[in-house]
Design a protein around this motif. Structure first.
Motif, short mmCIF file in Angstrom:
data_model
loop_
_atom_site.label_atom_id
_atom_site.label_comp_id
_atom_site.label_asym_id
_atom_site.label_seq_id
_atom_site.Cartn_x
_atom_site.Cartn_y
_atom_site.Cartn_z
N SER A 91 -2.10 -82.58 109.66
CA SER A 91 -3.25 -81.66 109.76
C SER A 91 -4.48 -82.32 110.36
O SER A 91 -5.62 -82.01 109.98
N TYR A 92 -4.27 -83.20 111.35
CA TYR A 92 -5.41 -83.77 112.07
C TYR A 92 -6.31 -82.66 112.60
O TYR A 92 -7.52 -82.67 112.40
N LEU A 93 -5.69 -81.71 113.30
CA LEU A 93 -6.47 -80.65 113.93
C LEU A 93 -7.20 -79.80 112.89
O LEU A 93 -8.40 -79.54 113.02
N PHE A 95 -8.16 -80.47 109.81
CA PHE A 95 -9.27 -81.17 109.16
C PHE A 95 -10.46 -81.36 110.10
O PHE A 95 -11.62 -81.22 109.68
N ILE A 96 -10.19 -81.66 111.37
CA ILE A 96 -11.29 -81.81 112.33
C ILE A 96 -11.99 -80.47 112.54
O ILE A 96 -13.23 -80.40 112.58
N LEU A 97 -11.23 -79.39 112.66
CA LEU A 97 -11.82 -78.06 112.80
C LEU A 97 -12.70 -77.73 111.61
O LEU A 97 -13.82 -77.22 111.76
N TYR A 98 -12.20 -78.00 110.42
CA TYR A 98 -12.96 -77.67 109.21
C TYR A 98 -14.23 -78.52 109.14
O TYR A 98 -15.32 -78.00 108.83
N ASP A 99 -14.10 -79.79 109.44
CA ASP A 99 -15.24 -80.72 109.31
C ASP A 99 -16.34 -80.37 110.31
O ASP A 99 -17.53 -80.40 109.97
N ALA A 163 -0.29 -73.73 117.63
CA ALA A 163 1.01 -74.40 117.47
C ALA A 163 1.04 -75.54 118.48
O ALA A 163 1.19 -75.31 119.68
N LEU A 164 0.88 -76.74 117.98
CA LEU A 164 0.77 -77.91 118.84
C LEU A 164 2.03 -78.76 118.72
O LEU A 164 2.31 -79.31 117.66
#
Length: 299
Positions: A91-93, A95-99, A163-164
């Motif tokens: 969930s890199y993406l 977490f970065i989106l949320y942060d 979807a990556l």
């Protein structure tokens, strides 16, 4: 007694460290949680980056540049925004989106990110990290992409679906999910499309044996490459048939150029007949009519 000035050798030893720290500080976006980057192992515990973590951060930031305007557009129109990230992995993406975007919204928890992942250990770690960082608008579900379509744990409507590098048919499952959830936007980075190549290998039937274009997949290496290419062409036609405007570009900066295709789709309205007809024609002329159910169009 005055201290002697540092020798040239000592000054040379200090300068690269300062430059490295300045470079790393410059690479991290303003407002980004350093604690999050450490938990994702993008930063070391002492705040340093190696070449691999620097590449990962650059990749996620580059993708964020594509997604941020979509988030802003949805929130401007609806007041809140929902995202489902399929094949979330660590969930890199998400977490970065949320942060960088979600945590500043203060909309009473109406906006939410859902991470869909089949590996339970990754789901549990993501849940623990979201709790630790106090990211209440994140949910992680241990589901396949296909199963998530009918899961009661997800709302009936989703704004943005990502979807990556969802392998093989998982990208198509994510498209089906997005269509059923009436997603306004899709952001797709397809990966290792093996199903179509397997169909092409089954042999040339009457539909293609007299088609000179079948030479494009006669040799095994061409079968794999053509299978990957035609898969994404079929996906784009399918999305257009369902009323989406499609943009295809390169996701610059990813390590593997063969997996560097980015598809962004925005729902614009009524289904389009011409793309549906073209999709049927492509399936027929390539002998892939057996995949009509996967690349389904509005009836």
């Amino acid at each position: 007694m005055k201290n002697k000035p540092a020798s040239k050798e000592k000054r040379a030893q200090v300068k690269p460290v300062q430059n490295e720290q300045a470079q790393e500080k410059h690479e991290i976006r303003p407002g980004q949680s350093l604690e999050l980057l450490k938990e994702l192992h993008i930063l070391t515990r002492d705040g340093k980056m190696n070449q691999d973590s620097r590449r990962k951060l650059k990749q996620v930031y580059h993708l964020y540049q594509f997604i941020e305007p979509l988030l802003q557009q949805v929130r401007s129109d609806r007041g809140s925004v929902s995202v489902v990230d399929h094949g979330a992995g660590k969930s890199y993406l998400g977490f970065i989106l949320y942060d960088l975007f979600f945590k500043a919204l203060n909309d009473g928890g109406q906006s939410r990110i859902y991470g869909i992942e089949t590996r339970d250990e990754l789901v549990q770690k993501s849940r623990e990290l979201a709790d630790k960082l106090e990211f209440p608008g994140m949910s992680f579900l241990n589901l396949s992409v296909a199963d998530s379509t009918s899961s009661a744990e997800l709302p009936d409507q989703i704004d943005i679906v990502t979807a990556l590098h969802a392998c093989n048919t998982a990208t198509d499952d994510a498209i089906e999910f997005a269509l059923k959830k009436k997603a306004r936007f899709m952001v797709l980075v397809p990966c290792c499309q093996a199903e179509v190549a397997a169909e092409l290998r089954k042999g040339k039937g009457d539909a293609v044996k007299n088609n000179p274009l079948s030479e494009m997949w006669r040799h095994p290496i061409h079968t794999r490459e053509f299978g990957s290419q035609i898969t994404n062409v079929l996906r784009c036609l399918q999305l257009e048939a369902h009323g989406y405007q499609v943009r295809v570009t390169e996701l610059v900066g990813w390590e593997h150029s063969m997996k560097n295709e980015l598809i962004i789709a925005e729902y614009k309205g009524m289904p389009a007949r011409r793309p549906a007809e073209r999709l049927a024609e492509v399936l027929k002329t390539t002998g892939l009519e057996g995949l009509s159910n996967r690349f389904f169009v509005p009836q």
